[in-house]
Design a protein around this motif. Structure first.
Motif, PDB file in Angstrom:
ATOM      1  N   ILE A 237       0.857  -1.176   0.000  1.00 38.31           N
ATOM      2  CA  ILE A 237       0.000   0.000   0.000  1.00 38.31           C
ATOM      3  C   ILE A 237       0.898   1.232   0.000  1.00 38.31           C
ATOM      4  O   ILE A 237       1.748   1.390   0.874  1.00 38.31           O
ATOM      5  N   VAL A 238       0.710   2.102  -0.996  1.00 38.24           N
ATOM      6  CA  VAL A 238       1.511   3.314  -1.118  1.00 38.24           C
ATOM      7  C   VAL A 238       0.962   4.354  -0.149  1.00 38.24           C
ATOM      8  O   VAL A 238      -0.230   4.679  -0.182  1.00 38.24           O
ATOM      9  N   GLN A 239       1.817   4.855   0.722  1.00 38.49           N
ATOM     10  CA  GLN A 239       1.458   5.893   1.689  1.00 38.49           C
ATOM     11  C   GLN A 239       1.798   7.264   1.113  1.00 38.49           C
ATOM     12  O   GLN A 239       2.729   7.392   0.325  1.00 38.49           O
ATOM     13  N   GLY A 240       1.071   8.287   1.522  1.00 35.39           N
ATOM     14  CA  GLY A 240       1.346   9.635   1.038  1.00 35.39           C
ATOM     15  C   GLY A 240       0.882   9.821  -0.392  1.00 35.39           C
ATOM     16  O   GLY A 240      -0.130   9.264  -0.800  1.00 35.39           O
TER      17      GLY A 240
ATOM     18  N   LYS B 285      -1.513   1.082  -4.866  1.00 34.77           N
ATOM     19  CA  LYS B 285      -1.325  -0.243  -4.263  1.00 34.77           C
ATOM     20  C   LYS B 285      -0.976  -1.237  -5.360  1.00 34.77           C
ATOM     21  O   LYS B 285      -1.298  -1.036  -6.534  1.00 34.77           O
ATOM     22  N   PHE B 286      -0.293  -2.304  -4.956  1.00 34.85           N
ATOM     23  CA  PHE B 286       0.034  -3.372  -5.896  1.00 34.85           C
ATOM     24  C   PHE B 286       0.290  -4.646  -5.103  1.00 34.85           C
ATOM     25  O   PHE B 286       0.516  -4.610  -3.890  1.00 34.85           O
ATOM     26  N   SER B 287       0.216  -5.774  -5.772  1.00 43.82           N
ATOM     27  CA  SER B 287       0.425  -7.082  -5.145  1.00 43.82           C
ATOM     28  C   SER B 287       1.535  -7.810  -5.870  1.00 43.82           C
ATOM     29  O   SER B 287       1.612  -7.767  -7.099  1.00 43.82           O
TER      30      SER B 287
ATOM     31  N   HIS C 237      -0.239  -5.838   3.719  1.00 43.50           N
ATOM     32  CA  HIS C 237       0.959  -6.441   4.297  1.00 43.50           C
ATOM     33  C   HIS C 237       2.104  -5.461   4.493  1.00 43.50           C
ATOM     34  O   HIS C 237       2.735  -5.438   5.539  1.00 43.50           O
ATOM     35  N   ILE C 238       2.389  -4.655   3.476  1.00 39.80           N
ATOM     36  CA  ILE C 238       3.543  -3.766   3.516  1.00 39.80           C
ATOM     37  C   ILE C 238       3.109  -2.350   3.147  1.00 39.80           C
ATOM     38  O   ILE C 238       2.459  -2.139   2.129  1.00 39.80           O
ATOM     39  N   LEU C 239       3.497  -1.399   4.012  1.00 36.82           N
ATOM     40  CA  LEU C 239       3.232   0.005   3.748  1.00 36.82           C
ATOM     41  C   LEU C 239       4.524   0.611   3.202  1.00 36.82           C
ATOM     42  O   LEU C 239       5.584   0.417   3.782  1.00 36.82           O
ATOM     43  N   ILE C 240       4.410   1.322   2.086  1.00 42.78           N
ATOM     44  CA  ILE C 240       5.602   1.855   1.418  1.00 42.78           C
ATOM     45  C   ILE C 240       5.379   3.327   1.049  1.00 42.78           C
ATOM     46  O   ILE C 240       4.287   3.702   0.607  1.00 42.78           O
ATOM     47  N   THR C 241       6.392   4.120   1.284  1.00 44.01           N
ATOM     48  CA  THR C 241       6.344   5.539   0.945  1.00 44.01           C
ATOM     49  C   THR C 241       7.475   5.845  -0.032  1.00 44.01           C
ATOM     50  O   THR C 241       8.615   5.458   0.201  1.00 44.01           O
ATOM     51  N   PHE C 242       7.116   6.517  -1.121  1.00 45.92           N
ATOM     52  CA  PHE C 242       8.080   6.884  -2.144  1.00 45.92           C
ATOM     53  C   PHE C 242       8.398   8.373  -2.077  1.00 45.92           C
ATOM     54  O   PHE C 242       7.545   9.181  -1.710  1.00 45.92           O
TER      55      PHE C 242
END
Length: 153
Positions: free
Chosen positions: A31-34, A64-66, A145-150
């Motif tokens: 899941i993309v944060q921000g 978001k992506f899987s 499952h995973i939170l990710i910020t770019f």
């Protein structure tokens, strides 16, 4: 006699109708944060002594992506390649550490593995933060499952 034979055939065929989760994959949900990622993102699995495998190809404006997970490795190494609108490519490496446990449905079903995420880390400049939200990866595709910020340049 015919009725007994027909009833036996129906009973045997009904017992072999197994509901295998063929279409249910074991995928980690990111899941993309921000802000939404504005650049084009391609993600490849880095495989030792083998060519890399593209898992996500040229995704744009993603929130978001899987991604599938390996069955036997203790960690999955992923290459995140970002391509800006100006054509500049930046590459980060993400490592997802995990334990895998075989999941048995039936002898008639293909093997499946569930995973417990133990750590996640990133090297590079575009992934500014990455963390585990839900460590249990199984057939439930609704889990984050995973939170990710770019970092957008």
């Amino acid at each position: 006699m015919f009725t007994l034979l027909l009833g036996g055939i129906c009973w045997i065929s009904s017992c072999s109708d197994i509901n295998c989760p063929i279409n249910n994959g074991v995928w980690a949900n990111y899941i993309v944060q921000g802000d939404t990622l504005r650049d084009t993102l391609t993600i490849s699995a880095i495989r030792e002594n083998k060519s890399d495998t593209v898992l996500l190809n040229k995704q744009v404006n993603t929130t978001k992506f899987s991604l599938p997970m390996s069955y036997s490795a203790d960690s999955d190494k992923l290459r995140f390649a970002f391509k800006s609108k100006a054509g500049v490519t930046t590459v980060d490496t993400v490592t997802v550490s995990k334990t895998s446990k075989s999941h048995f449905e039936s002898v008639d079903c293909p093997p499946a593995f569930f995973h417990t995420l133990t750590a996640v880390k990133a090297k590079g400049t575009r992934v500014s933060k990455i963390e585990i939200s839900n460590p249990n990866v199984d057939y439930d595709g609704t889990k984050e499952h995973i939170l990710i910020t770019f970092t957008n340049p």
